[in-house]
Scaffold this motif. Structure first.
Motif, PDB file in Angstrom:
ATOM      1  N   LYS A   1      60.696  59.079  39.072  1.00 21.57           N
ATOM      2  CA  LYS A   1      61.557  57.772  38.756  1.00 21.57           C
ATOM      3  C   LYS A   1      60.682  56.536  39.300  1.00 21.57           C
ATOM      4  N   SER A   2      59.684  56.739  40.424  1.00 20.31           N
ATOM      5  CA  SER A   2      59.023  55.817  40.895  1.00 20.31           C
ATOM      6  C   SER A   2      57.632  56.105  41.223  1.00 20.31           C
ATOM      7  N   SER A   3      56.806  55.287  41.601  1.00 18.43           N
ATOM      8  CA  SER A   3      55.285  55.482  41.522  1.00 18.43           C
ATOM      9  C   SER A   3      54.970  56.239  42.902  1.00 18.43           C
ATOM     10  N   TYR A   4      55.879  56.345  43.855  1.00 15.93           N
ATOM     11  CA  TYR A   4      55.692  57.098  45.143  1.00 15.93           C
ATOM     12  C   TYR A   4      55.501  58.666  44.673  1.00 15.93           C
ATOM     13  N   TYR A   5      54.609  59.153  45.429  1.00 17.04           N
ATOM     14  CA  TYR A   5      54.720  60.555  45.569  1.00 17.04           C
ATOM     15  C   TYR A   5      54.571  61.284  46.788  1.00 17.04           C
ATOM     16  N   MET A   6      55.188  62.389  47.002  1.00 18.64           N
ATOM     17  CA  MET A   6      54.981  63.081  48.517  1.00 18.64           C
ATOM     18  C   MET A   6      53.733  63.271  48.780  1.00 18.64           C
TER      19      MET A   6
END
Length: 310
Positions: free
Chosen positions: A242-247
């Motif tokens: 959903k967003s560009s952030y990854y864990m």
């Protein structure tokens, strides 16, 4: 690394003794921070206290939440010897009305909860100089917002979060009306959210983190040396894309922590608080978000414990 020594006894780092204070949020997903979910709130507080030893937590509340919801949450924290950084981010930020700010639910919360013994501080606004606020919040208006909030709750410390606004204004004259100055925040924060995927794979943008942190810390130290300093630490990512952030991986997370606490950055301005973002999803629309609470991230929680001395 430049780290403060771990105290003994009850003065545990991250637990309001000498040294670095650590905080994590959300305790529960924003939609679940309700009186009706008191059992779930209590269970989540116990998990945080038992698994990582924190006594400071952040919780976002919905824009239509009620005093009963806030009191239930703060009472549950108090019963466990914990403190709360309360927020309505991004549900209901203060809005400029042409003469001052309409604080809305933020004002109601401060009026009614300011004397609760579990309230550690209030998150006043996130990224005030960002376009999401319509470029309405200039330097002078941000100082006015801070004065308004302190006029309502003079004894409640105000947190304000910045992303890259401080460093941008320092180097680019076109942002001269949006510069950091004294009298904006008691706890002034810089985000560390550089685990991103812009379509070409997961990457840790370490150079960008260092540039932003170095300049922003220098400016805060210069303009308001008595302000306390915090940084977020990214421990979340979108499970759905959903967003560009990854864990981040375990190694990436450790590298970010080592960078944030490096002697080079700490010499600009030392961090008082690390906010591990996040324990639960803080995005109402992305409840499946990967975060620190998920069972598969025990290695990440161990990094938190080592860093915070818990």
């Amino acid at each position: 690394l430049s780290r403060k020594p771990k105290p003994s006894g009850d003065e545990v780092v991250g637990n309001f003794g000498e040294g670095l204070i650590c905080d994590t949020g959300n305790v529960v997903e924003t939609k679940d921070a309700l009186f009706e979910n008191l059992v779930g709130i209590e269970k989540a507080l116990d998990e945080i206290k038992n698994q990582i030893g924190f006594r400071l937590v952040t919780q976002n509340f919905l824009a239509d939440s009620r005093e009963a919801d806030w009191k239930a949450f703060l009472d549950a924290a108090q019963a466990r010897g914990m403190k709360v950084l309360a927020a309505f981010v991004p549900a209901s930020p203060p809005k400029w009305n042409g003469n001052g700010f309409d604080l809305g639910i933020n004002e109601t919360f401060l009026l009614r909860m300011q004397n609760h013994p579990a309230l550690f501080a209030f998150f006043l606004i996130d990224e005030p100089f960002h376009k999401k606020h319509g470029w309405q919040i200039t330097t002078e208006r941000m100082q006015q917002l801070y004065r308004q909030a302190k006029g309502i709750a003079p004894n409640v410390p105000m947190f304000v979060g910045f992303s890259r606004e401080i460093s941008k204004a320092e180097s680019d004259p076109k942002f001269s009306d949006f510069r950091f100055a004294k009298g904006m925040c008691d706890y002034c924060g810089i985000s560390a959210l550089e685990f991103r995927n812009y379509g070409d794979g997961n990457k840790f943008y370490k150079d960008e983190l260092i540039d932003n942190q170095s300049i922003s810390r220098m400016v805060i130290a210069r303009e308001d040396p008595n302000a306390k300093m915090y940084s977020t630490v990214q421990v979340f990512g979108s499970a759905s894309g959903k967003s560009s952030y990854y864990m981040p991986s375990e190694g990436e997370l450790q590298e970010m922590v080592d960078t944030l606490l490096s002697s080079e950055l700490q010499s600009e301005k030392e961090l008082d608080v690390l906010v591990w973002q996040s324990w639960r999803s803080f995005d109402v629309a992305d409840a499946g978000q990967l975060n620190l609470s998920k069972p598969q991230f025990e290695a990440h929680r161990e990094i938190v414990r080592r860093t915070c001395g818990t």
